[in-house]
Design a protein around this motif. Structure first.
Motif, short mmCIF file in Angstrom:
data_model
loop_
_atom_site.label_atom_id
_atom_site.label_comp_id
_atom_site.label_asym_id
_atom_site.label_seq_id
_atom_site.Cartn_x
_atom_site.Cartn_y
_atom_site.Cartn_z
N GLY A 208 -3.50 2.17 17.83
CA GLY A 208 -3.54 1.19 16.75
C GLY A 208 -4.05 1.71 15.42
N LEU A 209 -4.23 3.02 15.30
CA LEU A 209 -4.72 3.59 14.05
C LEU A 209 -3.62 3.57 12.99
N LEU A 210 -4.02 3.33 11.75
CA LEU A 210 -3.08 3.26 10.64
C LEU A 210 -3.58 4.11 9.49
N LEU B 227 0.84 -1.19 0.00
CA LEU B 227 0.00 0.00 0.00
C LEU B 227 0.88 1.24 0.00
N GLY B 228 0.78 2.04 -1.07
CA GLY B 228 1.51 3.30 -1.12
C GLY B 228 2.98 3.13 -0.78
N ARG B 229 3.48 4.00 0.10
CA ARG B 229 4.87 3.93 0.55
C ARG B 229 5.00 3.23 1.89
N GLY B 230 3.91 2.56 2.31
CA GLY B 230 3.91 1.91 3.60
C GLY B 230 2.79 2.46 4.47
N LEU B 231 2.92 2.30 5.77
CA LEU B 231 1.87 2.70 6.71
C LEU B 231 2.41 3.74 7.69
N ILE B 232 1.55 4.67 8.08
CA ILE B 232 1.83 5.61 9.15
C ILE B 232 1.10 5.09 10.38
N ARG B 233 1.84 4.74 11.42
CA ARG B 233 1.24 4.16 12.62
C ARG B 233 0.99 5.26 13.65
N LEU B 234 -0.26 5.32 14.10
CA LEU B 234 -0.68 6.34 15.05
C LEU B 234 -1.01 5.69 16.39
N ALA C 248 -13.10 11.65 9.76
CA ALA C 248 -11.67 11.35 9.75
C ALA C 248 -10.85 12.40 9.03
N LEU C 249 -11.51 13.28 8.27
CA LEU C 249 -10.79 14.21 7.43
C LEU C 249 -9.83 15.12 8.21
N PRO C 250 -10.26 15.75 9.31
CA PRO C 250 -9.31 16.62 10.02
C PRO C 250 -8.07 15.87 10.51
N LEU C 251 -8.27 14.66 11.04
CA LEU C 251 -7.12 13.87 11.50
C LEU C 251 -6.19 13.52 10.35
N ARG C 252 -6.77 13.09 9.22
CA ARG C 252 -5.94 12.75 8.06
C ARG C 252 -5.11 13.95 7.62
N LEU C 253 -5.74 15.10 7.52
CA LEU C 253 -5.03 16.29 7.07
C LEU C 253 -3.88 16.62 8.01
N ALA C 254 -4.15 16.57 9.32
CA ALA C 254 -3.11 16.89 10.29
C ALA C 254 -1.95 15.90 10.21
N VAL C 255 -2.28 14.61 10.10
CA VAL C 255 -1.23 13.59 10.06
C VAL C 255 -0.40 13.72 8.79
N TYR C 256 -1.05 13.88 7.65
CA TYR C 256 -0.30 13.96 6.39
C TYR C 256 0.57 15.21 6.33
N LEU C 257 0.06 16.32 6.84
CA LEU C 257 0.87 17.53 6.84
C LEU C 257 2.09 17.37 7.75
N HIS D 115 3.46 14.50 8.78
CA HIS D 115 4.33 13.45 8.27
C HIS D 115 5.21 13.96 7.13
N ASN D 116 4.66 14.85 6.31
CA ASN D 116 5.41 15.42 5.19
C ASN D 116 6.12 16.72 5.56
N ARG D 117 6.16 16.99 6.87
CA ARG D 117 6.87 18.16 7.40
C ARG D 117 6.37 19.48 6.79
N PHE D 118 5.06 19.50 6.55
CA PHE D 118 4.40 20.70 6.03
C PHE D 118 5.08 21.21 4.75
N SER D 119 5.55 20.26 3.94
CA SER D 119 6.22 20.65 2.70
C SER D 119 5.26 21.38 1.78
N ARG D 120 5.80 22.22 0.93
CA ARG D 120 4.97 22.98 0.01
C ARG D 120 4.23 22.05 -0.95
N GLU D 121 4.89 20.96 -1.35
CA GLU D 121 4.24 20.00 -2.24
C GLU D 121 3.00 19.40 -1.60
#
Length: 308
Positions: free
Chosen positions: A221-223, A211-218, A259-268, A270-276
């Motif tokens: 037990g959330l993934l 799956l993608g580049r792997g899993l982000i473990r929260l 789940a949207l707010p949590l996803r957005l916060a985690v992805y931002l 995890h990607n170190r708030f990169s411009r991309e």
């Protein structure tokens, strides 16, 4: 009729690892009538010859659309080909999956068992695992009695490794080509359920899948699936577009929004708030809210230009 005579396998590729693709073709060959490589990136004549050798006498062909037209359009072309060849089933595969030997006859037998029990299975998928053999998160179950051993009725299955009944697929309708990638299988399965068909997992058929580049473990037990910025865009956009669809269950829509707010916060984070990642997420939210899908090349080019 044996599963081999009934089934055509379609593998959608995009810059694949050649060794893995050759191994995949070799595993499929004994159990299918034909292997179709759908090349969303170039396949050299030399690579095509090596693939044919790995198929060991099973017919293998390469479909070349000329550019990367996405998964939905590829699945539709493969379904049209399988139906045109009179196949009962189409096995869909991504390049990042590896079903075990003998998986196809087991999935075909499960279709038959479910049909005999009065069900109308449109698609039966394996239980996906990671490459270490650990089961990945299961899709939401649907209510109903267990009508076949080791079978679970679910809201959706991942497309890779799944065996589709070609006649049922004609009634359900085409995959969403405008989704390009992400949630294509989810939307199609939910549409199949809405139209009186059913989607199933064969719990005793395991398939390694990445799956993608792997899993982000929260915590707790959330993934979450770790996705590059361009996949963040299509994932968010397509999930929001699905909120407008009457055949998508309310439970799925509620889960998406909650789940949207949590996803957005985690992805931002995890990607170190990169411009991309910020640009991909922003455009995904805007286009999803507007119900605007389609091939995302223009957005991808804009994100890619940020590197320069």
């Amino acid at each position: 009729m044996s599963a081999q005579l009934q089934t055509i396998a379609g593998i959608v590729i995009y810059h694949p690892d050649e060794a893995n693709l050759i191994r995949l073709a070799a595993v499929l060959a004994p159990d299918v009538r034909e292997i179709v490589i759908y090349a969303n990136s170039a396949v050299s004549p030399q690579m095509e010859e090596r693939l044919r050798n790995s198929a060991a006498g099973t017919l293998l062909m390469v479909m070349r659309p000329g550019s990367n037209i996405g998964l939905g359009a590829a699945y539709n072309d493969l379904l049209n080909h399988a139906s045109g060849q009179g196949a009962t089933f189409l096995l869909l595969l991504d390049q990042d999956s590896l079903p075990p030997p003998g998986a196809i006859p087991k999935l075909a037998a499960r279709h038959a068992q479910l049909t005999e029990a009065g069900e109308k299975p449109a698609i039966v998928g394996p239980r996906p695992t990671d490459w270490a053999g650990e089961a990945l998160r299961s899709p939401p179950r649907r209510e109903g009695l267990a009508v076949a051993p080791n079978s679970s009725r679910v809201q959706f299955v991942i497309s890779s490794g799944s065996l589709i009944n070609c006649v049922a697929a004609g009634a359900v309708g085409p995959f969403r080509a405008d989704f390009f990638i992400d949630a294509i299988d989810v939307e199609w399965c939910m549409r199949a359920n809405h139209r009186g068909y059913s989607t199933w997992i064969a719990e005793d058929v395991l398939m390694a899948h990445e799956l993608g580049r792997g899993l982000i473990r929260l915590s707790f037990g959330l993934l979450l699936t770790d996705q590059p910025p361009r996949r963040l865009y299509t994932f968010l956009r397509n999930q929001l577009v699905m909120l407008r669809m009457p055949h998508v269950p309310l439970s799925h829509k509620a889960k998406t929004l909650l789940a949207l707010p949590l996803r957005l916060a985690v992805y931002l984070k995890h990607n170190r708030f990169s411009r991309e990642s910020r640009t991909a997420i922003w455009h995904g939210l805007i286009d999803g809210a507007r119900g605007r899908a389609g091939a995302p090349e223009a957005v991808f080019r804009k994100i890619a230009n940020l590197r320069h």
